[in-house]
Enzyme design. Structure first.
Site, PDB file in Angstrom:
ATOM      1  N   ASP A  30       0.792  -1.416  -0.297  1.00 19.03           N
ATOM      2  CA  ASP A  30       0.179   0.340  -0.410  1.00 19.03           C
ATOM      3  C   ASP A  30       0.927   1.266  -0.698  1.00 19.03           C
ATOM      4  OD1 ASP A  30      -1.887   2.069   0.414  1.00 19.03           O
ATOM      5  OD2 ASP A  30      -2.484   1.627   2.455  1.00 19.03           O
ATOM      6  N   ASP A  34      -4.411   3.931   2.896  1.00 17.12           N
ATOM      7  CA  ASP A  34      -5.519   3.754   2.560  1.00 17.12           C
ATOM      8  C   ASP A  34      -5.933   2.281   2.985  1.00 17.12           C
ATOM      9  OD1 ASP A  34      -4.839   2.136   0.275  1.00 17.12           O
ATOM     10  OD2 ASP A  34      -6.230   2.921  -0.818  1.00 17.12           O
ATOM     11  N   ASP A 207      -9.283 -16.903 -15.424  1.00 14.58           N
ATOM     12  CA  ASP A 207     -10.038 -17.673 -14.371  1.00 14.58           C
ATOM     13  C   ASP A 207     -11.005 -18.486 -15.226  1.00 14.58           C
ATOM     14  OD1 ASP A 207     -10.949 -17.011 -11.337  1.00 14.58           O
ATOM     15  OD2 ASP A 207     -12.657 -15.672 -12.223  1.00 14.58           O
ATOM     16  N   GLU A 261      -7.089 -22.107 -15.004  1.00 16.48           N
ATOM     17  CA  GLU A 261      -7.844 -22.043 -13.965  1.00 16.48           C
ATOM     18  C   GLU A 261      -8.269 -23.336 -14.397  1.00 16.48           C
ATOM     19  OE1 GLU A 261      -9.785 -20.484 -10.113  1.00 16.48           O
ATOM     20  OE2 GLU A 261     -10.259 -19.552 -11.640  1.00 16.48           O
TER      21      GLU A 261
END
Length: 563
Positions: A30, A34, A207, A261
């Site tokens: 990060d 945040d 995916d 996948e």
């Protein structure tokens, strides 16, 4: 490796010689305080990745999303998620990766979109909307179309109030499935693929790609199929037609890599996806190994012999004209050192190094998940309220709320199987929140062991897991036999030792790993006088003096036998 390297019949490809590293951006680094990882944070850490010797970075979804499923519900395929940064940030990330002689692949999530995507907003507006057929609808007057279940709990059909019809969603109700039988949908997908490839990405991790084809008769699932619906969902009638069409119209025009996948795909079906002659995908993630100790969300015992036999079957399945991936973890699996090694203090580092040795000397492209190179461990969850995962919320509703399972029982299993273990933030140093964020709290709690397990400490220690990965990756890059060599398990019945050979021409290497916390004797003439190329135990001599090799607890060695 040189262009003239012997490949024993395998077509030479850069992605076969590569080592990949997966970044889950929400949890990596990060930069703006945040509590959420972002693209500028990734850029700051690229030297850390490059120094390992990584060739390819796989970036989990970075697209605009309402985050019903942490980015796997995409609202805009051509926009970067606000929390992660801007398209300018992405372009800079891609440039910085290339400057370090690495490549970037991104997620392609096109079995479903977000229900907030403009296509679905239009599709649900009315039955005669031009985009109605972009998704899969059934008449609501007849009730729920069939008994298909969602992977996140409940029915896979959701009644939409606008028209009273049901739409299909294999995952969350905010993730409606796209209708790939619609020519316009496929054209839209191919166009967005070209958009990212033209930017300079080097391919896609796809995916749940086996789910894109649907049997539109929608027969009910049997009782056995309800236990593992992925097998049915992955067997649509036009799946391979779609993949070949995608390859012909898009992928074949770029020097890129594809990895699918492959939930629901058996070892026997693997060649249908990855045989070069079929022109579909380059490789797939087959989950046979990582699911050996799973019965859905429940944990069960696994034997080493079962794992070894599964690796052997996967290798045999692809043969000489296909290619495998090698992985033990990702964003959907618990931490590898808990899953396959021994996370106890005495053995965590040794077993993490042993697992790395196995992965990086097997046949197939290795994928390292962020934090594996540090031996990061499962989070010590004490309450279901600590989980962020939408899947856990569904399990709680389906099992605990209905009285089928106690909360304590579900928690016990999830502490072994939950994917939230892998999603806790990366541990960079000993400062608050592991150096992941300057915010008071990260989006998901940092593992409390970050003061002992972190990248800063690992980089400073020459004997760390991180540096063991560096040595293994360098060895793999320098040794064609570890890429293109044949694979053979040489101790398939042993419940403590995993020993396999890689052979290419005159070169033969042997990896031997003690998968136990006790010393084990390996008595094979093949080791007498063998050169030790790498070991995870610093006490190991550079040459094996006799035919007997005593492997210390979780010791792993890579040997070059004497000629």
């Amino acid at each position: 490796m040189s262009e003239t390297v012997d490949t024993a019949g395998q077509t030479k490809r850069w992605w076969k010689e590569a080592v990949a590293y997966q970044i889950y951006p929400r949890s990596f680094a990060d930069s703006n305080g945040d509590g959420i990882g972002d693209i500028p944070g990734i850029i700051e850490k690229l030297d850390y990745i490059a120094d390992m010797g990584i060739d390819v970075i796989w970036l989990s979804p970075h697209f605009d999303s309402p985050n019903a499923d942490n980015g796997y519900d995409i609202r805009d395929y051509r926009k970067v998620m606000n929390e992660f940064g801007t398209m300018a940030d992405f372009d800079r990330l891609l440039s910085e990766i290339k400057q370090r002689n690495m490549r970037l692949i991104i997620d392609l999530v096109v079995n479903h979109s977000s229900d907030e995507h403009e296509w679905f907003v239009e599709s649900r507006a009315s039955r005669d909307n031009p985009k109605r057929d972009y998704y899969i609808w059934r008449n609501g007057a007849k009730g729920v179309p069939n008994n298909f279940t969602s992977f996140f709990g409940g029915s896979a059909w959701e009644k939409d109030e606008a028209t009273g019809d049901y739409y299909l969603h294999y995952f969350a109700k905010k993730q409606p499935d796209l209708n790939w039988d619609n020519d316009e949908v496929r054209a839209e997908v191919y166009d967005l693929m070209r958009f990212w490839l033209d930017k300079g990405v080097s391919g896609f991790r796809m995916d749940v790609i086996p789910f894109i084809s649907k049997n539109f008769d929608f027969p009910d699932l049997s009782e056995d199929e309800l236990k593992d619906p992925a097998v049915v969902y992955a067997s649509g009638p036009r799946l391979h037609e779609y993949l070949q069409d995608m390859n012909r119209k898009v992928l074949s025009h770029y020097d890129c890599m594809t990895v699918g996948e492959a939930a629901g795909v058996s070892e026997a079906q693997t060649p249908l996806f990855v045989d070069e002659a079929r022109k579909e995908l380059d490789m797939i993630f087959n989950f046979a190994v990582v699911m050996l100790d799973r019965d859905g969300w429940r944990w069960k015992e696994r034997r080493l012999t079962d794992m070894k036999a599964t690796f052997a079957r996967l290798d045999q399945a692809v043969g000489e004209t296909g290619w495998n991936t090698v992985f033990l973890g990702n964003h959907d699996q618990p931490r590898a050192v808990n899953h396959f090694g021994d996370a106890r203090l005495a053995f965590r580092e040794l077993s993490a190094k042993a697992l790395a040795t196995m992965m990086l000397t097997m046949r197939g492209t290795p994928f390292i998940y962020q934090g594996e190179e540090l031996g990061m461990t499962n989070f010590p969850f004490t309450s279901l309220d600590q989980f962020d995962d939408i899947e856990v919320r569904g399990l709680r509703e389906d099992f605990v709320a209905t009285g089928k399972v106690s909360e304590e029982d579900l928690l016990w299993h999830l502490n072994k199987t939950s994917r939230d273990h892998a999603r806790t933030p990366m541990q960079w140093d000993e400062s608050e929140n592991g150096g992941f964020t300057t915010a008071e709290n990260a989006w998901l709690a940092v593992n409390p062991n970050y003061k002992d397990i972190n990248a800063k400490a690992a980089c400073a220690d020459e004997n760390s897991i991180y540096h063991h990965y560096r040595k293994l990756i360098a060895l793999r890059h320098a040794t064609p036999a570890l890429v293109y060599g044949s694979y053979r398990d040489i101790a398939p019945e042993d419940e403590q030792i995993f020993a396999f050979e890689r052979v290419l021409g005159d070169e033969r290497l042997i990896t031997i790993i003690n998968f136990s916390g006790e010393p084990v004797m390996w008595d094979e003439k093949t080791v007498e006088g063998a050169e030790v190329l790498i070991s995870n135990d610093q006490r190991r001599d550079k040459t094996i003096p006799g035919v007997e090799l005593t492997l210390l607890p979780w010791e792993a060695v890579v040997l070059r036998p004497a000629q």
